[in-house]
Design a protein around this motif. Sequence first.
Motif, PDB file in Angstrom:
ATOM      1  N   VAL A  14      10.558   3.202 -64.660  1.00 35.14           N
ATOM      2  CA  VAL A  14      11.478   2.114 -65.031  1.00 35.14           C
ATOM      3  C   VAL A  14      12.933   2.516 -64.823  1.00 35.14           C
ATOM      4  O   VAL A  14      13.817   1.661 -64.916  1.00 35.14           O
ATOM      5  CB  VAL A  14      11.253   1.665 -66.490  1.00 35.14           C
ATOM      6  N   ASN A  15      13.178   3.789 -64.527  1.00 32.89           N
ATOM      7  CA  ASN A  15      14.541   4.238 -64.259  1.00 32.89           C
ATOM      8  C   ASN A  15      14.883   4.180 -62.770  1.00 32.89           C
ATOM      9  O   ASN A  15      16.016   4.480 -62.395  1.00 32.89           O
ATOM     10  CB  ASN A  15      14.751   5.662 -64.781  1.00 32.89           C
ATOM     11  N   ARG A  57      17.865  -3.949 -70.467  1.00 29.81           N
ATOM     12  CA  ARG A  57      18.778  -3.629 -71.563  1.00 29.81           C
ATOM     13  C   ARG A  57      19.984  -4.566 -71.550  1.00 29.81           C
ATOM     14  O   ARG A  57      20.392  -5.087 -72.603  1.00 29.81           O
ATOM     15  CB  ARG A  57      19.244  -2.175 -71.454  1.00 29.81           C
ATOM     16  N   TRP A  78      15.324  -0.881 -63.516  1.00 30.18           N
ATOM     17  CA  TRP A  78      14.595  -1.894 -64.290  1.00 30.18           C
ATOM     18  C   TRP A  78      15.016  -1.849 -65.756  1.00 30.18           C
ATOM     19  O   TRP A  78      15.244  -2.891 -66.381  1.00 30.18           O
ATOM     20  CB  TRP A  78      13.087  -1.644 -64.179  1.00 30.18           C
ATOM     21  N   VAL A  79      15.139  -0.655 -66.299  1.00 26.25           N
ATOM     22  CA  VAL A  79      15.488  -0.549 -67.718  1.00 26.25           C
ATOM     23  C   VAL A  79      16.936  -0.976 -67.940  1.00 26.25           C
ATOM     24  O   VAL A  79      17.256  -1.590 -68.973  1.00 26.25           O
ATOM     25  CB  VAL A  79      15.229   0.884 -68.245  1.00 26.25           C
TER      26      VAL A  79
END
Length: 228
Positions: free
Chosen positions: A100-101, A75, A70-71
């Motif tokens: 989120v990783n 990004r 997700w991150v």
Amino acid sequence: MADFDTKAKAAIRAEVRMISGCHDAQTSADVSNVGSFQLPDPAGRAGGACTSALLNVLYRDHQASEDLSWVDTLRQMREILSSKDFEQIPQLTSSRYIDVNETMQIVKGHGAKRALLIGINYVGQNGELSGCHNDVLNIKEYLMDVLGFEEDNIMVLMDDGIHHEPTRDSILSGYRRLVAESVAGDTVFCHYSGHGGRLVDDDGDEDDGYDETLIPVDFEHAGQIRDD
């Protein structure tokens, strides 16, 4: 944290992941030519910056990106938007605590896959947009081409004279239909491209004093759709 998670599960039975185009105080932008985002065979030249950036990350060369967290996704979206001088910052909201990783997954399990896609250009009205229909067509192609959604399970609302109009009643009816038809294990994908707004909170449940809204095509007489 555990107490909050328990309350969240009681209030929202589904596991919801939402990517929005920007901070509440920001505005999502239109793009005159989504080809600059290197989308695969884009359905139209204009589109939303956030949708175009998301598809650029997830859907280049008609292939699903692998092992993106997700991150990572957020990004890369921010980097794409920033490189094209867009200041908006996409946001991730979840109804559950998530890492989120972990790998971003839209489809989990083998349940039914349904979608509601809404694109409003406000044709002939003040504030007319140009890219919202194309956003919907590009997202629909991604859902069918990469994620295996069947066209019969994708409801499209657009003010293009072809599809059902995205009125306040039809939007709410579409969401209610998804809720009524879906069961545990199903995947539901909702996409909205159109104007959003803010109205003074009328029931005291917003820390900032404002409700965020969706603005249907008939908002002038039917009103906006609050996030209550």
